[in-house]
Design an enzyme around this catalytic site. Structure first.
Site, short mmCIF file in Angstrom:
data_model
loop_
_atom_site.label_atom_id
_atom_site.label_comp_id
_atom_site.label_asym_id
_atom_site.label_seq_id
_atom_site.Cartn_x
_atom_site.Cartn_y
_atom_site.Cartn_z
N THR A 137 -1.46 2.42 -8.09
CA THR A 137 -2.56 3.11 -8.77
C THR A 137 -2.02 4.22 -9.67
OG1 THR A 137 -3.93 2.56 -6.91
CG2 THR A 137 -4.76 4.26 -8.37
N GLY A 146 -0.29 -5.69 -2.64
CA GLY A 146 0.89 -6.55 -2.55
C GLY A 146 0.91 -7.34 -1.26
N SER A 162 -5.54 5.27 -0.55
CA SER A 162 -5.33 3.82 -0.62
C SER A 162 -6.52 3.13 -1.29
CB SER A 162 -5.14 3.28 0.80
OG SER A 162 -4.87 1.93 0.73
N SER A 163 -6.21 2.33 -2.30
CA SER A 163 -7.28 1.58 -2.97
C SER A 163 -7.66 0.42 -2.07
CB SER A 163 -6.79 1.01 -4.30
OG SER A 163 -5.92 1.90 -4.92
N ASN A 174 -1.29 5.27 3.11
CA ASN A 174 -1.52 5.96 1.84
C ASN A 174 -2.76 6.85 1.96
OD1 ASN A 174 -1.87 6.72 -0.79
ND2 ASN A 174 -2.01 4.64 -1.62
N SER A 218 0.84 -1.19 0.00
CA SER A 218 0.00 0.00 0.00
C SER A 218 0.88 1.25 0.00
CB SER A 218 -0.88 -0.02 1.25
OG SER A 218 -1.67 1.13 1.26
N GLY A 219 0.58 2.15 -0.92
CA GLY A 219 1.34 3.40 -0.99
C GLY A 219 2.59 3.30 -1.83
N GLU A 274 1.39 -8.51 2.35
CA GLU A 274 1.33 -7.71 3.58
C GLU A 274 1.79 -8.54 4.76
OE1 GLU A 274 -2.52 -5.94 4.17
OE2 GLU A 274 -2.17 -4.40 2.65
N1 LIG Z 1 5.34 8.02 -9.98
C1 LIG Z 1 4.96 8.79 -8.98
N2 LIG Z 1 5.30 10.08 -8.98
C2 LIG Z 1 4.96 10.90 -7.98
N3 LIG Z 1 4.25 10.50 -6.91
C3 LIG Z 1 3.85 9.22 -6.83
C4 LIG Z 1 4.18 8.30 -7.87
N4 LIG Z 1 3.68 7.12 -7.53
C5 LIG Z 1 3.05 7.30 -6.34
N5 LIG Z 1 3.15 8.55 -5.93
C6 LIG Z 1 2.60 9.14 -4.66
O1 LIG Z 1 2.33 8.09 -3.78
C7 LIG Z 1 0.95 8.08 -3.43
C8 LIG Z 1 0.47 6.64 -3.31
O2 LIG Z 1 0.44 6.03 -4.55
P1 LIG Z 1 -0.70 5.00 -4.97
O3 LIG Z 1 -2.02 5.48 -4.54
O4 LIG Z 1 -0.50 4.71 -6.38
O5 LIG Z 1 -0.29 3.77 -4.10
P2 LIG Z 1 -0.90 2.30 -4.20
O6 LIG Z 1 0.25 1.40 -4.41
O7 LIG Z 1 -1.97 2.27 -5.20
O8 LIG Z 1 -1.42 2.09 -2.75
P3 LIG Z 1 -2.68 1.26 -2.29
O9 LIG Z 1 -2.32 -0.17 -2.32
O10 LIG Z 1 -2.88 1.75 -0.91
O11 LIG Z 1 -3.78 1.61 -3.19
C9 LIG Z 1 0.26 8.83 -4.53
O12 LIG Z 1 -0.93 9.43 -4.05
C10 LIG Z 1 1.30 9.86 -4.92
O13 LIG Z 1 1.24 10.93 -4.02
MG LIG Z 2 -3.87 2.08 -5.13
#
Ligand SMILES: Nc1ncnc2c1ncn2[C@@H]1O[C@H](COP(=O)(O)OP(=O)(O)OP(=O)(O)O)[C@@H](O)[C@H]1O
Ligand SMILES: [Mg+2]
Length: 1021
Positions: free
Chosen positions: A112, A384, A160-161, A157, A107-108, A386
């Site tokens: 996404t 992923g 967070s999705s 996050n 997460s984070g 956990e």
């Molecule tokens: N390539 C990137 N460039 C800049 N910031 C990023 C990038 N990737 C992620 N971030 C930052 O990290 C935060 C978390 O990313 P994201 O929501 O994609 O995580 P996730 O892996 O989907 O988490 P979750 O499993 O909780 O959904 C985003 O809101 C953004 O602020």
């Molecule tokens: Mg996500």
């Protein structure tokens, strides 16, 4: 990528496959850390992309970058999520095969975000037209809706999705997107009814409270403050600085419109969201019998209104349960605890099913209507691995999902690897890897696996608890090498496992799960009465989500675990049918901060993302592979035979090159189209040699180029010079020819002119005559006389003789005019005197000619004029001339030194010494002046001789010509000057006597007295 091999010291390798020590987690970590510090967040493991969340906006997602990655070779550009997108898109188009991109990470970690970048890339870079733009818009707009309803702020996050998402993007044969399909894997767990401090519920709750206008809020019977709602306030952080709920709510409303949700649908959707908020505020108290009663029934009224169901029915369903015993239905009241459970279960069910409905609806809007053949690119954004301090049923499901994905990865990668070897015709290199199928089986195997054992425990009659489930596990899978419990472990292990825990040895590490809640969560029961109530709702969405048909089914609803397994296997089937690409996301720190790389945290993720396993599998065979062409092209300069061109087939060329580079037999293989290099060090040595060679080549190329350029310049210049000089010579020759021609003609004309020069002007001689005239005039101009006395004149040609004379006269006139104008009055007077002298003496007296050049005295010399003399001169008169003379007495001819002064009235003779006046002859009395024609200087002034006057005066003057001329002019006696030619002059003496002066011709001038008079000897004329 090959280009970046040079900078590997600073930025690490771009492909971790090129790590020499590929077994070392530390080397792996070191490499991605090095790159992260350089803001290079992407690294490959072969074709897998490892992405480290930068937590800052980096400038490489612009349309410029999208363009740069379009259609280029995967390894030509630095690693990028766009490269994955492009590679996938091109494979789909070129091979007309379905593709999928698996994005995983904790997460984070940026899953996404990565999926959004890929979707954007595909949308921008795929073929397009108006209709397609419409579809692209919808695909992109599905994200804000899904994120509003499916994402929440957690500790890890802010966005967070809370659901796993798989999205298919469908493309037509031209490569234009024509539709999409979403599959969701919602975790129907605790997030929504319980939140830890600092976390929030789904964004939509806060967006609605913050973004809705007064009218909407009052219709939904909501108040603006999230604090008023139990489900929205447990985490005590309704406001998050990184989130703008009001703006996001507008975005959601816009997206709903783009995706053609009807106003009624939107209204019902928001009603459900509001009803869940209200539901959270329903509380119960126990009555005297210990049965639950609702504290504030008007809350139920609101919910019933919003959900379109019966108030009483809902109230009853929340506090009672219908039990069927012996085909008799009985209403059994619930305890407060049960009622709360029922309330939460209802909330979760309503929200969960609404989310499913939403996805269904989105799919309806995204699905392509036409039936032509399509290819798809699937994007999987899924949670992923956990591992927490305390892991529960949720982690169990998630980790199971990741085991499955890892298995898929291994199978597909190995399959790919094998296929590549087969296709390239090199013998199969056995790959050593850990096959995690054994763990997947442990979880999912029918009747033997943990999920089935859990189901069994949930369904069996009797007192089943989490602990009985644990015992059952020990009984059934206790001997499995990847399963351990407190009871099964040795004494050392027991210290680390609690009594109510079991441990699974996952491919990514050991995880200890607490069995607490497993049964309940797996059952996730919603009492039938609540389902019945919902199934008759007037809210269409609720009604659709709780179909009446579900109630008539006799079969027990599938447990959460089974459902999860089924959907996972379905997902696996979907993924297996496609060619996968992978994005592995890593979170660099827990603080969501830029430029911070927490080694321990990342090491942990590298481990449970199975990246080392990824690398090992990928490196099992060869570290590096490239097509013969690319390899040969890059390194051909290292071997004389292949440089600068190899004429044969590139495979042969690579062979020659490798042999020349002394590659050992085990170090490389030549496939049909690719060369395989086993160790990075072999490649690096070649690369380093190439870098050195490149400089040498650059120098050679530079010098050759410079030489060539110089030579080219020289040749151009030489050609120019030749051309110029030949042209110039031509011009000169032409000019010479013209000149000669003209000269010939001129000469001929000249001769003809000369021959006819004496004839009257005619065409034959006109030019000649003009020339003669011109040249004569020019010559005249050059040789004009210098002054009035110069009488020279150039010879005039025959035809111009008269002209010559006229010109000479004209010129003389001019000269004279000029001369005359230049003459001063004094000089004029002097000249007049000279003219007078000429009239008197010219050709008459010897010495005259010599005197012409000497100018006459213009005024008397002051030193000779003594005051006494001046005082003696008659008043009113002025001395006009003066000179020293010798006067001879008339008697005895004694010479006396006298000063002769002439005034306007008379001539005075003074004693030169004492200044006494000796004789005065007034001009009136002067009868004449006599002198001889010889070169002497004696003259006689003839004056009357009486008593008073002394008579003639015999005077000798050095300047005889001057003195006589002056006197003649002043006394106006020019007619009275007599130049005697005979040999004597007679002069009067007092008393009537006459004296005589005899002239004798001789060389020397002398004056001597004789008895008879004076004898003057002088040269004759
Ligand atoms: N390539 C990137 N460039 C800049 N910031 C990023 C990038 N990737 C992620 N971030 C930052 O990290 C935060 C978390 O990313 P994201 O929501 O994609 O995580 P996730 O892996 O989907 O988490 P979750 O499993 O909780 O959904 C985003 O809101 C953004 O602020
Ligand atoms: Mg996500």
């Amino acid at each position: 990528m090959e280009g970046a091999l040079t900078a590997r010291d600073r930025v690490g390798v771009q492909d971790l496959v090129l790590l020499e020590d590929y077994q070392s987690e530390t080397a792996f970590l070191h490499n991605i850390k090095k790159r992260f510090k350089e803001k290079l967040i992407y690294t490959y493991i072969g074709s897998v992309l490892v992405s480290v969340n930068p937590y800052q906006q980096l400038g490489f997602y612009s349309s410029y970058h999208m363009e740069k990655y379009q259609g280029v070779n995967f390894y030509e550009m630095p690693p990028h999520v766009y490269a994955i997108g492009d590679n996938t898109y091109r494979s789909m188009r070129n091979e007309a095969s379905d593709q999928c991109i698996l994005i995983s990470g904790e997460s984070g970690s940026g899953k996404t975000e990565a999926s959004k970048y890929i979707l954007q890339y595909l949308s921008v870079c795929s073929a397009s037209n108006d209709k397609v733009e419409h579809i692209k818009g919808r695909l992109l707009q599905s994200n804000p809706i899904l994120e509003a309803f499916g994402n929440a702020k957690t500790h890890r996050n802010d966005n967070s999705s809370r659901f796993g998402k798989y999205m298919d993007i469908e493309f037509d044969h031209k490569g234009a997107p024509v539709g999409g399909h979403i599959l969701n894997y919602l975790l129907p767990f605790t997030i929504q009814v319980h939140q830890a401090s600092g976390e929030r519920n789904f964004h939509i709750f806060y967006q609605l409270l913050e973004g809705a206008d007064e009218e909407l809020l009052s219709r939904l019977m909501l108040q603006k403050t999230p604090d008023k709602y139990f489900y929205a306030s447990q985490g005590k952080c309704a406001k998050v600085s990184s989130i703008n709920d009001r703006r996001d709510f507008l975005a959601v409303q816009k997206a709903l419109k783009v995706l053609e949700f009807s106003p009624k649908n939107i209204d019902e959707l928001l009603s459900i969201v509001a009803s869940v908020l209200h539901l959270g505020n329903v509380s119960f108290s126990a009555n005297e019998e210990g049965h639950a009663t609702v504290d504030r029934e008007h809350e139920i009224q609101k919910i019933a209104n919003l959900l379109g169901c019966q108030f009483e029915q809902l109230l009853q369903a929340l506090t009672h349960r219908t039990i069927e015993a012996n085909k008799e239905k009985m209403e059994s009241p619930l305890t407060v605890e049960q009622a709360l459970y029922a309330r939460d279960a209802l909330s979760k069910a309503i929200y969960g099913r609404m989310f499913n409905w939403l996805v269904l609806k989105l799919n309806g809007s995204l699905t392509s209507k036409d039936r032509m053949r399509k290819n798809v690119i699937g994007l999987l954004d899924i949670y992923g691995f956990e591992i927490f301090k305390s892991n529960s049923f949720e982690q169990f499901c998630i980790n199971f999902c990741n085991e499955k994905l890892q298995q898929l990865f291994i199978e597909l990668t190995l399959k790919q690897e094998q296929e590549e070897y087969r296709a390239e015709g090199i013998e199969w290199e056995p790959v050593e890897y850990f096959n995690n199928k054994i763990i997947c089986d442990l979880v999912e195997e029918r009747h033997q696996g943990i999920i089935d054992i859990l189901d069994e425990e949930c369904l069996r009659p009797g007192e089943a608890t989490d602990n009985t489930f644990l015992s059952k596990l020990e009984e059934t899978v206790g001997k499995h090498p990847h399963f351990i419990t407190h009871a099964l472990g040795d004494s050392k292990m027991r210290k680390t496992i609690g009594y109510e825990e079991f441990r699974l040895v996952h491919y990514a590490g050991e995880v200890t799960y607490s069995v607490k809640g497993f049964l309940d969560k797996n059952n996730d029961l919603l009492y039938r009465d609540l389902k019945v109530t919902m199934s008759v709702s007037k809210n269409e969405i609720v009604k659709e989500a709780f179909p009446a048909s579900e109630l008539t089914k006799l079969k027990r609803p599938e447990t959460v675990g089974s459902q999860f397994r089924t959907s996972l296997n379905r997902l696996m089937d979907i993924l297996m049918s496609k060619e996968p690409s992978y994005v592995r996301c890593i979170k660099p720190n827990d603080a969501k901060m830029a430029d911070r790389f927490d080694d321990t945290l990342v090491r942990h993720q590298v481990k449970y993302l199975g990246l080392m396993e990824n690398l090992r599998v990928r490196r099992a065979g060869f570290a590096y592979r490239r097509t013969h062409d690319i390899f040969l092209n890059r390194y051909k300069s290292l071997c004389p035979e292949t440089w600068p061109h190899y004429d044969g087939p590139s495979r042969k060329g690579v062979d020659v090159l490798c042999k020349y580079l002394d590659y050992k037999e085990g170090e490389y293989r030549l496939g049909k189209t690719k060369v395989f290099i086993r160790f990075p060090r072999t490649l690096f040595a070649t690369e380093d040699a190439f870098q050195i060679r490149k400089h040498e080549l650059a120098t050679i190329i530079q010098s050759v180029f410079r030489g060539w350029r110089q030579k080219k310049k020289f040749i151009t210049m030489r050609n120019a010079v030749t051309l110029l000089s030949s042209q110039w010579k031509k011009i000169l020759a032409q000019r010479l020819k013209e000149k000669r021609k003209k000269a010939t003609l001129d000469i001929r004309k000249f001769i003809l002119g000369f021959m006819t020069r004496l004839k009257p002007r005619c065409p034959e001689n006109a030019e000649f005559l003009d020339y003669v005239r011109y040249s004569y005039l020019m010559r005249v101009k050059e040789s004009l006389p210098a002054g009035v006395l110069d009488k020279s004149w150039i010879h005039s040609p025959a035809a111009l003789e008269e002209t010559g004379v006229l010109l000479q006269q004209l010129n003389m006139k001019n000269l004279m005019l000029k001369y005359v104008k230049g003459v001063s009055p004094q000089r004029k007077a002097m000249m007049e005197e000279k003219v007078l002298a000429s009239a008197i003496f010219r050709q008459k007296k010897k010495g005259y000619d010599e005197s012409v050049g000497n100018p006459f005295q213009d005024k008397p010399k002051v030193e000779q004029l003594k005051p006494k003399m001046l005082a003696t001169i008659d008043s009113g008169e002025q001395a006009l001339y003066c000179c020293s003379v010798t006067k001879f007495d008339r008697h005895g001819y004694h010479p006396r030194s006298r000063t002769l002064i002439i005034t306007s009235g008379a001539t005075y003779l003074f004693d030169s010494k004492d200044g006494k006046l000796k004789q005065k002859i007034s001009h009136n009395e002067l009868r004449g002046i006599s002198t001889s024609s010889l070169g002497d200087n004696v003259f006689v002034l003839h004056a009357p001789s009486d008593n008073k006057e002394k008579g003639d005066a015999i005077v000798q003057s050095t300047f005889v010509i001057e003195t006589i001329t002056k006197l003649a002019r002043i006394a106006k006696k020019d007619q009275d000057v007599k130049i005697v030619d005979n040999s004597s002059i007679l002069h009067d003496m007092t008393g009537g006597k006459q004296g005589r002066i005899d002239y004798v011709v001789g060389n020397e001038v002398s004056v001597t007295k004789t008895k008879t008079g004076l004898v003057v000897v002088a040269p004759a004329r």
